[in-house]
Design an enzyme around this catalytic site. Sequence first.
Site, PDB file in Angstrom:
ATOM      1  CD  GLN A  59      -2.963   0.440  -0.094  1.00  0.00           C
ATOM      2  OE1 GLN A  59      -3.307  -0.719  -0.259  1.00  0.00           O
ATOM      3  NE2 GLN A  59      -3.252   1.378  -0.960  1.00  0.00           N
ATOM      4  CE  LYS A 104      -3.123  -3.533  -3.496  1.00  0.00           C
ATOM      5  NZ  LYS A 104      -3.725  -3.733  -2.209  1.00  0.00           N
TER       6      LYS A 104
END
Lengths: 151, 405
Positions: B202, B225
């Site tokens: 993340q 991501k």
Amino acid sequence: MFDLRDLYLQVIVDHNKAPRNFGKLARFNHEADGYNPLCGDKLHVYLDINDAGIIEDVSFEGEGCAISVASASLMTEAVKGTPLSGFQKKFETFQHMVTADLEETPDEEKLGKLAVLAGVREFPSRIKCAVLCWHTLKSAVTDSHVVAKTE
Amino acid sequence: MFDIEKIRGDFPILKQEIYGKPLAYLDNAATTQKPQCVIDAVTCYYEHDNANVHRGVHALSERATADYEAARKKIAFFFNARSEREVIFTRGATEAINLIASSWGGAHIKAGDEVLITHMEHHSNIVPWQMLCERVGATLKVVPINDRGELIMDEFDALLSERTRLVGVVHMSNALGTINPVKSMIEKAHAAGAAVLVDGAQAASHLLVDVQSLDADFYVTSAHKMYGPTGVGVLIGREQILETMPPYQGGCDMISMVTFEKTEYNDLPYKFEAGTPHIAGVIGFGKAIEYIQGIGFDAIGQREKELLDYATAKAEVFDGLRQIGTAKEKACVLSFVLDSVHPHDLGTIVDREGVAIRAGHHCAMPVMQFFKVPATARASFSIYNTEAEVDMLFAALKKAQAIFA
């Protein structure tokens, strides 16, 4: 285009807010768990079937989205007081309605109030929300001790 | 200067309408969209250079190999790895963690040892360690969190012991947005004799990551991501540690010599890259890294903070909204529940308004259990999001409340 109001019809919103037959039955002889791991929806169904094979009483507990709670509430109303022998047919009719082609008009005669859930066909990721309670009730009827899932 | 219109223009997918409304893509913690340059890099590889790497002597194979290894070099530089030998391509952060658990964990974690993770880990940094602990008879320990969704550092200190072999910690929580103090945790873990794995899936598109300055033993992330392709990720490992680890999977590319009697394994990083890799994905990953570098983390950090502050201010005054995750150090994630609308109903309703958010457990069920909610709704922001999109979200939330009023 399909409107959100067709999914969240007033009947569904009402049943979500004030679910019918909610809570544990004082007397029951069948029960089952249902769980939808993707959503976290959890359901427990209680069933009292009398000697004559009639669903004398039915209730549910649990938490979930509006579609799953309303569907469970409507389901209890639809099966309460009906013969167990007719359950499988009802299960199939409901399953068919929520997975049928969009063009197909729901058979309101057979489905009664359950027809308000026909809107979930438009929302493929939400179909499982509507059918979890039916799978759970099926587990209760067959005394399956496996937690019901929709996938 | 941060030119939002130019950045939005780099992402072709953002131009579309959903149910007649402009798309507001606020599900970036699940996956980010891809800029045209990444799409072009992947297409160009398939149109012009497609061949297997590290094998052929023909022109295409030479080009494919050069591009594949050039991406490795870029990624090594981006994370400040000591060398390209520390950069191992995987299918994603999940596979990278499984590689470490299986290879390093299998060799170093024994019965009676402890693996210390945190309450806010993604399932991919919980389950591989559970599986390993079960296999070898080790114990999994968990650092608790507080009501704001921050690690309780006193508990971390107390749980760290001479039995701790490995600390696994998420750099930035996908469910809460919390940024963890990984640098000081690594220092403490090393002092206790434990190795540290940081899950950067993340974090890596939002924060500057320097594996040497962090002194991380293992840092993992996923390309998708970070504006790159799905199906590819990276493990950056300390070379001395990687050298001692047995291979994860057997196959071609990871060997230097095979006979039926004995196989000699290839050098780093190839020892851990069995089989034909996701060549196009790696090349796209390299391009995505370049794209991030082109904007720079100063600009990214500042812009994303503005957006989160804007959204948080709206959330704080929104009737019936409870934020899940209010850490002092957080980024890009607004996780919440409404008292009158279940997150899944919310997800469906805001989708019809063109707003894409995630509703669910965010692959972090223990976080949901801690906050006693079955699920949350999560809006997660990226460099291409705008204040207008945040406004669309809150207008859609109002609509949802009206339906359930």
